[in-house]
Design an enzyme around this catalytic site. Structure first.
Site, mmCIF file in Angstrom:
data_model
loop_
_atom_site.group_PDB
_atom_site.id
_atom_site.type_symbol
_atom_site.label_atom_id
_atom_site.label_comp_id
_atom_site.label_asym_id
_atom_site.label_seq_id
_atom_site.Cartn_x
_atom_site.Cartn_y
_atom_site.Cartn_z
ATOM 1 N N GLU A 1 0.836 -1.200 0.000
ATOM 2 C CA GLU A 1 0.000 0.000 0.000
ATOM 3 C C GLU A 1 0.871 1.251 0.000
ATOM 4 O O GLU A 1 1.820 1.363 0.779
ATOM 5 C CB GLU A 1 -0.888 -0.006 1.242
ATOM 6 C CG GLU A 1 -2.314 0.341 0.975
ATOM 7 C CD GLU A 1 -3.005 -0.664 0.059
ATOM 8 O OE1 GLU A 1 -3.162 -0.363 -1.145
ATOM 9 O OE2 GLU A 1 -3.391 -1.736 0.536
ATOM 10 N N HIS A 2 0.550 2.192 -0.882
ATOM 11 C CA HIS A 2 1.297 3.436 -1.067
ATOM 12 C C HIS A 2 2.735 3.172 -1.529
ATOM 13 O O HIS A 2 3.616 4.010 -1.355
ATOM 14 C CB HIS A 2 1.285 4.287 0.207
ATOM 15 C CG HIS A 2 -0.077 4.842 0.523
ATOM 16 N ND1 HIS A 2 -0.578 5.980 -0.051
ATOM 17 C CD2 HIS A 2 -1.050 4.365 1.354
ATOM 18 C CE1 HIS A 2 -1.803 6.208 0.410
ATOM 19 N NE2 HIS A 2 -2.115 5.236 1.255
ATOM 20 N N THR A 3 2.943 2.016 -2.111
ATOM 21 C CA THR A 3 4.248 1.700 -2.702
ATOM 22 C C THR A 3 4.257 1.945 -4.204
ATOM 23 O O THR A 3 5.330 2.086 -4.792
ATOM 24 C CB THR A 3 4.615 0.229 -2.443
ATOM 25 O OG1 THR A 3 3.506 -0.599 -2.837
ATOM 26 C CG2 THR A 3 4.921 -0.022 -0.977
ATOM 27 N N SER B 1 -11.498 0.407 -6.676
ATOM 28 C CA SER B 1 -11.129 0.840 -8.030
ATOM 29 C C SER B 1 -12.274 0.846 -9.018
ATOM 30 O O SER B 1 -12.146 0.368 -10.143
ATOM 31 C CB SER B 1 -9.965 0.004 -8.571
ATOM 32 O OG SER B 1 -8.848 0.151 -7.747
ATOM 33 N N SER B 2 -13.392 1.438 -8.620
ATOM 34 C CA SER B 2 -14.493 1.562 -9.571
ATOM 35 C C SER B 2 -14.117 2.484 -10.727
ATOM 36 O O SER B 2 -14.574 2.275 -11.865
ATOM 37 C CB SER B 2 -15.755 2.075 -8.866
ATOM 38 O OG SER B 2 -15.515 3.317 -8.231
ATOM 39 N N SER B 3 -13.289 3.490 -10.483
ATOM 40 C CA SER B 3 -12.908 4.396 -11.569
ATOM 41 C C SER B 3 -12.053 3.682 -12.602
ATOM 42 O O SER B 3 -12.255 3.839 -13.814
ATOM 43 C CB SER B 3 -12.177 5.624 -11.022
ATOM 44 O OG SER B 3 -10.988 5.258 -10.345
ATOM 45 N N GLU C 1 -6.691 9.019 -16.519
ATOM 46 C CA GLU C 1 -6.986 9.494 -15.159
ATOM 47 C C GLU C 1 -6.006 10.571 -14.722
ATOM 48 O O GLU C 1 -6.392 11.543 -14.067
ATOM 49 C CB GLU C 1 -6.985 8.318 -14.181
ATOM 50 C CG GLU C 1 -7.533 8.698 -12.828
ATOM 51 C CD GLU C 1 -8.176 7.551 -12.075
ATOM 52 O OE1 GLU C 1 -8.424 7.722 -10.875
ATOM 53 O OE2 GLU C 1 -8.440 6.495 -12.676
ATOM 54 N N ASP D 1 -4.192 0.169 -10.180
ATOM 55 C CA ASP D 1 -5.621 -0.106 -10.329
ATOM 56 C C ASP D 1 -5.952 -0.523 -11.761
ATOM 57 O O ASP D 1 -6.633 -1.525 -11.997
ATOM 58 C CB ASP D 1 -6.437 1.117 -9.933
ATOM 59 C CG ASP D 1 -6.294 1.455 -8.460
ATOM 60 O OD1 ASP D 1 -5.644 0.677 -7.731
ATOM 61 O OD2 ASP D 1 -6.818 2.501 -8.044
ATOM 62 N N TYR E 1 -3.695 12.847 0.481
ATOM 63 C CA TYR E 1 -2.963 11.899 -0.363
ATOM 64 C C TYR E 1 -1.739 12.588 -0.966
ATOM 65 O O TYR E 1 -0.622 12.060 -0.931
ATOM 66 C CB TYR E 1 -3.888 11.384 -1.463
ATOM 67 C CG TYR E 1 -3.209 10.540 -2.513
ATOM 68 C CD1 TYR E 1 -3.087 9.162 -2.352
ATOM 69 C CD2 TYR E 1 -2.693 11.113 -3.672
ATOM 70 C CE1 TYR E 1 -2.475 8.379 -3.322
ATOM 71 C CE2 TYR E 1 -2.080 10.344 -4.644
ATOM 72 C CZ TYR E 1 -1.973 8.972 -4.458
ATOM 73 O OH TYR E 1 -1.358 8.208 -5.409
#
Length: 405
Positions: free
Chosen positions: A53-55, A144-146, A177, A189, A239
Protein backbone atom coordinates in the site's frame (compact mmCIF):
# COMPACT_ATOMS: atom_id res chain seq x y z
CA UNK A 1 -24.85 7.04 8.18
CA UNK A 2 -26.36 5.24 11.16
CA UNK A 3 -26.91 1.51 11.11
CA UNK A 4 -30.52 0.43 10.92
CA UNK A 5 -31.98 -2.85 12.18
CA UNK A 6 -31.21 -5.57 9.69
CA UNK A 7 -28.61 -3.45 7.87
CA UNK A 8 -25.36 -5.08 6.80
CA UNK A 9 -25.01 -8.48 5.22
CA UNK A 10 -22.99 -10.54 2.84
CA UNK A 11 -23.66 -8.66 -0.37
CA UNK A 12 -24.81 -10.50 -3.47
CA UNK A 13 -23.95 -8.81 -6.74
CA UNK A 14 -26.83 -7.30 -8.70
CA UNK A 15 -27.82 -9.09 -11.87
CA UNK A 16 -25.37 -8.23 -14.63
CA UNK A 17 -26.18 -10.96 -17.14
CA UNK A 18 -26.08 -10.00 -20.83
CA UNK A 19 -29.84 -10.64 -21.03
CA UNK A 20 -30.53 -8.26 -18.14
CA UNK A 21 -28.25 -5.60 -19.59
CA UNK A 22 -29.76 -5.87 -23.06
CA UNK A 23 -33.24 -5.47 -21.59
CA UNK A 24 -32.06 -2.48 -19.56
CA UNK A 25 -30.54 -0.80 -22.60
CA UNK A 26 -33.69 -1.41 -24.59
CA UNK A 27 -35.69 0.22 -21.79
CA UNK A 28 -33.49 3.30 -22.01
CA UNK A 29 -33.48 3.35 -25.82
CA UNK A 30 -36.51 1.49 -27.24
CA UNK A 31 -34.86 1.45 -30.65
CA UNK A 32 -32.44 -1.16 -29.30
CA UNK A 33 -35.25 -3.66 -28.72
CA UNK A 34 -35.52 -4.42 -32.44
CA UNK A 35 -32.07 -5.99 -32.63
CA UNK A 36 -31.05 -7.20 -29.15
CA UNK A 37 -28.29 -9.42 -30.51
CA UNK A 38 -26.51 -6.39 -31.97
CA UNK A 39 -25.86 -5.32 -28.37
CA UNK A 40 -22.39 -6.23 -27.14
CA UNK A 41 -21.34 -6.45 -23.48
CA UNK A 42 -17.91 -5.76 -22.01
CA UNK A 43 -16.77 -6.15 -18.42
CA UNK A 44 -13.93 -4.84 -16.28
CA UNK A 45 -13.28 -5.99 -12.71
CA UNK A 46 -12.51 -4.00 -9.64
CA UNK A 47 -9.49 -4.93 -7.60
CA UNK A 48 -8.44 -5.55 -4.05
CA UNK A 49 -4.83 -4.98 -3.12
CA UNK A 50 -3.63 -7.82 -0.93
CA UNK A 51 -0.49 -6.04 0.22
CA UNK A 52 1.76 -3.22 -0.97
CA UNK A 53 0.00 0.00 0.00
CA UNK A 54 1.30 3.44 -1.07
CA UNK A 55 4.25 1.70 -2.70
CA UNK A 56 3.04 2.08 -6.29
CA UNK A 57 3.87 5.78 -6.73
CA UNK A 58 7.20 5.10 -5.04
CA UNK A 59 7.88 2.55 -7.83
CA UNK A 60 7.86 -0.39 -5.43
CA UNK A 61 5.93 -3.67 -5.38
CA UNK A 62 2.18 -4.30 -5.19
CA UNK A 63 0.10 -7.49 -5.07
CA UNK A 64 -3.46 -6.81 -6.28
CA UNK A 65 -6.10 -9.27 -7.44
CA UNK A 66 -8.93 -8.56 -9.87
CA UNK A 67 -12.25 -9.40 -8.22
CA UNK A 68 -15.67 -10.41 -9.47
CA UNK A 69 -17.25 -7.11 -8.43
CA UNK A 70 -17.16 -5.29 -11.74
CA UNK A 71 -18.50 -2.75 -14.20
CA UNK A 72 -20.21 -3.82 -17.40
CA UNK A 73 -21.21 -1.78 -20.44
CA UNK A 74 -23.90 -2.99 -22.83
CA UNK A 75 -23.61 -1.05 -26.09
CA UNK A 76 -24.27 -0.86 -29.80
CA UNK A 77 -21.47 0.62 -31.95
CA UNK A 78 -22.38 3.62 -34.10
CA UNK A 79 -20.82 5.26 -37.13
CA UNK A 80 -21.53 8.86 -36.14
CA UNK A 81 -18.59 9.21 -33.69
CA UNK A 82 -21.02 10.17 -30.93
CA UNK A 83 -20.88 8.51 -27.51
CA UNK A 84 -23.96 8.27 -25.30
CA UNK A 85 -23.79 6.23 -22.09
CA UNK A 86 -26.32 6.10 -19.26
CA UNK A 87 -25.76 4.69 -15.76
CA UNK A 88 -28.34 2.03 -14.91
CA UNK A 89 -28.01 2.88 -11.21
CA UNK A 90 -28.03 6.68 -11.13
CA UNK A 91 -29.28 7.75 -14.55
CA UNK A 92 -26.13 9.85 -14.95
CA UNK A 93 -25.16 10.34 -18.59
CA UNK A 94 -21.94 10.72 -20.55
CA UNK A 95 -22.55 12.37 -23.92
CA UNK A 96 -19.78 13.69 -26.20
CA UNK A 97 -18.40 13.56 -29.73
CA UNK A 98 -15.16 11.69 -30.28
CA UNK A 99 -13.83 14.46 -32.52
CA UNK A 100 -14.63 17.26 -30.06
CA UNK A 101 -14.12 15.82 -26.58
CA UNK A 102 -13.30 19.09 -24.82
CA UNK A 103 -12.29 19.56 -21.16
CA UNK A 104 -13.30 17.20 -18.37
CA UNK A 105 -17.03 17.39 -17.67
CA UNK A 106 -16.66 15.76 -14.24
CA UNK A 107 -18.51 12.75 -12.87
CA UNK A 108 -18.85 9.49 -14.77
CA UNK A 109 -18.47 11.30 -18.08
CA UNK A 110 -14.94 12.42 -17.20
CA UNK A 111 -13.66 8.84 -17.01
CA UNK A 112 -15.33 7.80 -20.26
CA UNK A 113 -14.33 10.92 -22.19
CA UNK A 114 -10.84 10.77 -20.71
CA UNK A 115 -10.45 7.20 -21.87
CA UNK A 116 -11.56 8.15 -25.37
CA UNK A 117 -9.09 11.06 -25.35
CA UNK A 118 -6.22 8.82 -24.18
CA UNK A 119 -7.02 6.15 -26.76
CA UNK A 120 -6.92 8.75 -29.52
CA UNK A 121 -3.67 10.18 -28.16
CA UNK A 122 -2.18 6.67 -28.35
CA UNK A 123 -3.31 6.29 -31.96
CA UNK A 124 -5.96 3.67 -31.20
CA UNK A 125 -8.97 3.77 -33.56
CA UNK A 126 -12.22 4.44 -31.68
CA UNK A 127 -15.93 4.26 -32.47
CA UNK A 128 -19.10 5.94 -31.34
CA UNK A 129 -21.67 3.98 -29.35
CA UNK A 130 -24.95 4.00 -27.48
CA UNK A 131 -24.89 2.12 -24.23
CA UNK A 132 -25.67 1.54 -20.57
CA UNK A 133 -23.26 1.21 -17.64
CA UNK A 134 -24.09 -1.23 -14.85
CA UNK A 135 -22.01 -2.02 -11.79
CA UNK A 136 -21.71 -4.34 -8.82
CA UNK A 137 -18.77 -2.30 -7.48
CA UNK A 138 -19.49 -0.04 -4.50
CA UNK A 139 -18.35 3.49 -5.27
CA UNK A 140 -15.78 5.26 -3.11
CA UNK A 141 -14.84 1.96 -1.51
CA UNK A 142 -11.20 1.69 -2.52
CA UNK A 143 -11.96 -1.18 -4.91
CA UNK A 144 -11.13 0.84 -8.03
CA UNK A 145 -14.49 1.56 -9.57
CA UNK A 146 -12.91 4.40 -11.57
CA UNK A 147 -10.25 2.14 -13.11
CA UNK A 148 -12.89 -0.49 -13.90
CA UNK A 149 -15.01 2.15 -15.64
CA UNK A 150 -12.00 3.27 -17.67
CA UNK A 151 -11.15 -0.29 -18.75
CA UNK A 152 -14.75 -1.13 -19.62
CA UNK A 153 -15.00 2.10 -21.59
CA UNK A 154 -11.75 1.31 -23.41
CA UNK A 155 -13.06 -2.12 -24.46
CA UNK A 156 -16.29 -0.55 -25.71
CA UNK A 157 -14.71 2.45 -27.46
CA UNK A 158 -11.72 0.80 -29.14
CA UNK A 159 -12.44 -0.70 -32.57
CA UNK A 160 -10.23 -3.74 -31.84
CA UNK A 161 -9.52 -3.82 -28.10
CA UNK A 162 -8.35 -7.44 -28.09
CA UNK A 163 -5.39 -6.39 -30.26
CA UNK A 164 -4.08 -4.04 -27.56
CA UNK A 165 -1.74 -5.71 -25.03
CA UNK A 166 -3.50 -5.53 -21.64
CA UNK A 167 -0.62 -3.71 -19.93
CA UNK A 168 -0.58 -1.12 -22.71
CA UNK A 169 -4.32 -0.62 -22.30
CA UNK A 170 -3.82 -0.19 -18.55
CA UNK A 171 -1.24 2.53 -19.17
CA UNK A 172 -3.57 4.31 -21.61
CA UNK A 173 -6.31 4.30 -18.96
CA UNK A 174 -3.87 5.55 -16.32
CA UNK A 175 -2.98 8.37 -18.72
CA UNK A 176 -6.68 9.23 -18.93
CA UNK A 177 -6.99 9.49 -15.16
CA UNK A 178 -3.72 11.40 -14.69
CA UNK A 179 -3.87 13.89 -17.56
CA UNK A 180 -7.61 14.25 -18.28
CA UNK A 181 -9.48 13.49 -15.06
CA UNK A 182 -6.68 15.06 -13.01
CA UNK A 183 -6.05 12.31 -10.46
CA UNK A 184 -2.34 11.58 -9.98
CA UNK A 185 -2.78 7.82 -9.44
CA UNK A 186 -0.24 5.08 -9.97
CA UNK A 187 -0.71 2.21 -12.41
CA UNK A 188 -1.85 -0.50 -10.00
CA UNK A 189 -5.62 -0.11 -10.33
CA UNK A 190 -5.74 -0.08 -14.12
CA UNK A 191 -3.13 -2.86 -14.26
CA UNK A 192 -5.19 -5.16 -12.04
CA UNK A 193 -8.41 -4.53 -13.98
CA UNK A 194 -6.68 -5.10 -17.32
CA UNK A 195 -4.36 -7.99 -16.49
CA UNK A 196 -6.26 -10.00 -13.87
CA UNK A 197 -5.70 -13.75 -13.70
CA UNK A 198 -8.41 -16.08 -12.40
CA UNK A 199 -7.46 -17.67 -9.08
CA UNK A 200 -4.36 -15.52 -8.66
CA UNK A 201 -3.02 -12.21 -7.50
CA UNK A 202 -0.48 -10.35 -9.64
CA UNK A 203 2.91 -9.19 -8.43
CA UNK A 204 3.73 -5.91 -10.20
CA UNK A 205 7.10 -4.19 -10.09
CA UNK A 206 5.95 -0.60 -10.52
CA UNK A 207 9.37 0.48 -11.77
CA UNK A 208 10.08 -2.08 -14.47
CA UNK A 209 6.38 -2.98 -15.01
CA UNK A 210 7.39 -6.64 -14.98
CA UNK A 211 4.64 -8.77 -13.49
CA UNK A 212 3.64 -12.34 -12.85
CA UNK A 213 0.65 -14.18 -11.39
CA UNK A 214 0.88 -15.46 -7.82
CA UNK A 215 -1.42 -18.39 -7.13
CA UNK A 216 -3.71 -17.95 -4.15
CA UNK A 217 -4.84 -20.77 -1.81
CA UNK A 218 -8.48 -20.41 -2.84
CA UNK A 219 -9.45 -24.08 -2.70
CA UNK A 220 -9.64 -24.04 1.07
CA UNK A 221 -9.69 -20.28 1.61
CA UNK A 222 -11.62 -17.26 0.37
CA UNK A 223 -10.96 -13.58 -0.03
CA UNK A 224 -13.48 -11.53 1.91
CA UNK A 225 -13.68 -7.78 1.40
CA UNK A 226 -15.51 -5.87 4.14
CA UNK A 227 -16.70 -2.33 3.54
CA UNK A 228 -16.70 -0.04 6.57
CA UNK A 229 -19.93 1.64 5.46
CA UNK A 230 -17.92 4.84 5.39
CA UNK A 231 -16.69 6.24 2.08
CA UNK A 232 -13.01 6.97 1.87
CA UNK A 233 -12.30 10.38 3.37
CA UNK A 234 -8.66 10.55 2.33
CA UNK A 235 -8.84 13.88 0.58
CA UNK A 236 -6.73 14.70 -2.42
CA UNK A 237 -4.74 17.11 -0.27
CA UNK A 238 -3.95 14.42 2.32
CA UNK A 239 -2.96 11.90 -0.36
CA UNK A 240 -0.85 14.48 -2.16
CA UNK A 241 0.82 15.55 1.09
CA UNK A 242 1.94 11.98 1.80
CA UNK A 243 3.13 11.53 -1.76
CA UNK A 244 5.04 14.83 -1.55
CA UNK A 245 6.72 13.71 1.67
CA UNK A 246 7.93 10.53 -0.01
CA UNK A 247 9.19 12.39 -3.05
CA UNK A 248 10.91 15.09 -0.98
CA UNK A 249 12.67 12.46 1.11
CA UNK A 250 13.91 10.66 -2.01
CA UNK A 251 15.16 13.96 -3.43
CA UNK A 252 17.00 14.79 -0.20
CA UNK A 253 18.67 11.38 -0.15
CA UNK A 254 19.57 11.66 -3.85
CA UNK A 255 21.67 14.75 -3.14
CA UNK A 256 24.12 12.50 -1.29
CA UNK A 257 23.50 9.27 -3.19
CA UNK A 258 22.69 9.73 -6.90
CA UNK A 259 21.62 6.07 -7.04
CA UNK A 260 18.45 6.94 -5.14
CA UNK A 261 15.61 8.01 -7.42
CA UNK A 262 12.57 6.97 -5.36
CA UNK A 263 12.02 5.27 -2.01
CA UNK A 264 12.15 1.98 -3.92
CA UNK A 265 15.94 2.45 -3.88
CA UNK A 266 16.11 2.77 -0.08
CA UNK A 267 16.88 -0.42 1.87
CA UNK A 268 15.95 -1.09 5.51
CA UNK A 269 19.64 -0.78 6.40
CA UNK A 270 19.58 2.80 5.11
CA UNK A 271 16.70 3.92 7.35
CA UNK A 272 18.90 5.22 10.22
CA UNK A 273 20.58 7.57 7.74
CA UNK A 274 17.19 8.64 6.41
CA UNK A 275 16.17 9.62 9.95
CA UNK A 276 18.99 12.18 10.07
CA UNK A 277 17.96 13.88 6.82
CA UNK A 278 14.20 14.36 7.14
CA UNK A 279 11.74 15.37 9.84
CA UNK A 280 10.26 12.72 12.13
CA UNK A 281 6.88 12.51 10.38
CA UNK A 282 8.46 12.20 6.94
CA UNK A 283 10.77 9.52 8.30
CA UNK A 284 7.78 7.46 9.40
CA UNK A 285 6.24 7.78 5.95
CA UNK A 286 9.51 6.55 4.45
CA UNK A 287 9.79 3.68 6.92
CA UNK A 288 6.35 2.45 5.93
CA UNK A 289 7.16 2.41 2.21
CA UNK A 290 10.56 0.74 2.64
CA UNK A 291 9.29 -1.96 4.98
CA UNK A 292 6.08 -2.48 2.98
CA UNK A 293 8.07 -3.49 -0.08
CA UNK A 294 9.71 -6.16 2.08
CA UNK A 295 6.33 -7.36 3.30
CA UNK A 296 5.10 -7.85 -0.27
CA UNK A 297 8.08 -10.08 -0.95
CA UNK A 298 7.58 -11.92 2.35
CA UNK A 299 3.92 -12.57 1.49
CA UNK A 300 4.86 -14.05 -1.89
CA UNK A 301 7.49 -16.33 -0.33
CA UNK A 302 4.97 -17.48 2.27
CA UNK A 303 2.27 -18.18 -0.32
CA UNK A 304 4.72 -20.19 -2.40
CA UNK A 305 5.34 -22.64 0.46
CA UNK A 306 1.83 -22.55 1.93
CA UNK A 307 2.90 -20.78 5.13
CA UNK A 308 -0.35 -18.97 5.81
CA UNK A 309 0.71 -18.02 9.33
CA UNK A 310 3.52 -15.98 7.80
CA UNK A 311 1.04 -14.37 5.42
CA UNK A 312 -1.02 -13.32 8.43
CA UNK A 313 2.05 -11.86 10.14
CA UNK A 314 2.98 -9.83 7.06
CA UNK A 315 -0.56 -8.47 6.66
CA UNK A 316 -0.79 -7.58 10.35
CA UNK A 317 2.54 -5.74 10.17
CA UNK A 318 1.37 -3.91 7.04
CA UNK A 319 -1.80 -2.77 8.77
CA UNK A 320 0.11 -1.59 11.84
CA UNK A 321 2.55 0.33 9.65
CA UNK A 322 -0.28 2.00 7.74
CA UNK A 323 -1.85 2.94 11.06
CA UNK A 324 1.20 4.13 12.97
CA UNK A 325 3.69 5.29 10.32
CA UNK A 326 1.57 6.32 7.33
CA UNK A 327 -1.46 7.29 9.46
CA UNK A 328 -4.23 6.36 7.04
CA UNK A 329 -6.18 3.83 9.16
CA UNK A 330 -9.53 5.18 10.33
CA UNK A 331 -11.18 3.97 13.56
CA UNK A 332 -13.67 2.04 11.41
CA UNK A 333 -10.93 0.18 9.54
CA UNK A 334 -9.21 -0.57 12.84
CA UNK A 335 -12.43 -1.96 14.29
CA UNK A 336 -12.97 -4.32 11.34
CA UNK A 337 -9.41 -5.66 11.54
CA UNK A 338 -9.67 -6.22 15.30
CA UNK A 339 -13.00 -8.05 14.93
CA UNK A 340 -11.68 -10.24 12.12
CA UNK A 341 -8.45 -11.09 13.93
CA UNK A 342 -10.47 -12.59 16.79
CA UNK A 343 -12.39 -15.01 14.53
CA UNK A 344 -10.91 -18.54 14.29
CA UNK A 345 -10.15 -19.35 10.67
CA UNK A 346 -9.28 -15.79 9.66
CA UNK A 347 -5.73 -16.22 8.38
CA UNK A 348 -4.95 -12.59 7.59
CA UNK A 349 -6.66 -9.19 7.82
CA UNK A 350 -5.64 -5.65 6.95
CA UNK A 351 -6.97 -2.40 5.55
CA UNK A 352 -6.70 -2.12 1.78
CA UNK A 353 -6.60 0.88 -0.51
CA UNK A 354 -5.61 4.47 0.18
CA UNK A 355 -7.12 4.51 3.66
CA UNK A 356 -9.47 6.60 5.83
CA UNK A 357 -12.55 4.52 5.16
CA UNK A 358 -13.20 2.06 2.39
CA UNK A 359 -12.45 -1.61 2.95
CA UNK A 360 -10.47 -4.30 4.65
CA UNK A 361 -9.29 -7.48 2.93
CA UNK A 362 -9.29 -10.83 4.70
CA UNK A 363 -7.97 -14.29 3.84
CA UNK A 364 -10.37 -16.71 5.50
CA UNK A 365 -10.83 -20.47 5.68
CA UNK A 366 -13.95 -21.20 3.67
CA UNK A 367 -15.67 -22.87 6.60
CA UNK A 368 -15.08 -19.71 8.68
CA UNK A 369 -16.58 -17.15 6.25
CA UNK A 370 -20.04 -17.37 7.81
CA UNK A 371 -18.59 -16.94 11.31
CA UNK A 372 -16.66 -13.85 10.20
CA UNK A 373 -19.78 -12.35 8.65
CA UNK A 374 -21.81 -13.10 11.79
CA UNK A 375 -19.20 -11.55 14.09
CA UNK A 376 -18.83 -8.42 11.95
CA UNK A 377 -22.58 -7.88 11.72
CA UNK A 378 -22.97 -8.40 15.47
CA UNK A 379 -20.09 -6.26 16.73
CA UNK A 380 -19.18 -3.61 14.16
CA UNK A 381 -22.42 -1.55 14.15
CA UNK A 382 -22.33 -1.34 17.96
CA UNK A 383 -18.74 -0.07 17.85
CA UNK A 384 -19.15 2.45 15.03
CA UNK A 385 -22.81 3.16 14.35
CA UNK A 386 -22.23 2.12 10.75
CA UNK A 387 -23.58 -0.75 8.66
CA UNK A 388 -20.82 -2.91 7.15
CA UNK A 389 -21.05 -4.74 3.85
CA UNK A 390 -19.40 -8.14 3.48
CA UNK A 391 -18.24 -9.26 0.03
CA UNK A 392 -16.88 -12.79 -0.38
CA UNK A 393 -15.08 -12.52 -3.73
CA UNK A 394 -13.17 -14.63 -6.23
CA UNK A 395 -10.04 -13.59 -8.10
CA UNK A 396 -11.02 -13.27 -11.75
CA UNK A 397 -9.63 -12.57 -15.20
CA UNK A 398 -9.07 -9.04 -16.51
CA UNK A 399 -11.30 -6.91 -18.71
CA UNK A 400 -12.83 -8.17 -21.94
CA UNK A 401 -16.00 -9.12 -23.75
CA UNK A 402 -18.58 -11.06 -21.74
CA UNK A 403 -18.82 -14.65 -22.91
CA UNK A 404 -22.30 -15.69 -23.93
CA UNK A 405 -24.05 -18.60 -22.30
Amino acid sequence: MTAQPGDGAAVRAPELTPEHLRAGLAAIDPGMAAAPHAIRVVRAPGRVNLIGEHTDYNLGFVLPAAIELEIRIAFVPSDDRRVELTSETTGERAVFHLDAIGPSPGGMAAYVAGTAWALAEAGIPTRGLRGMVASSLPRASGLSSSAALELAAAWALAVDPAAIPPLDLARICQRAENAYVGVNCGLMDQFASACGVAGAAMLLDCRSLAWRPVELPLVGHALVVIHTGSSRSLSASQYNARRAQCEAAAAALAREDPGIHTLRDVTPAMLPAVATRVDEETFRRCRHVVTENGRVEATIRALAVGDLAAVGEAWAASHASLRDDFEVVSPELQALVEIAAAVPGVVAARMTGAGFGGCTVNLVARDAVAALEERVLAEYPARTGLAPRVYPVDAVAGAGFVEEG
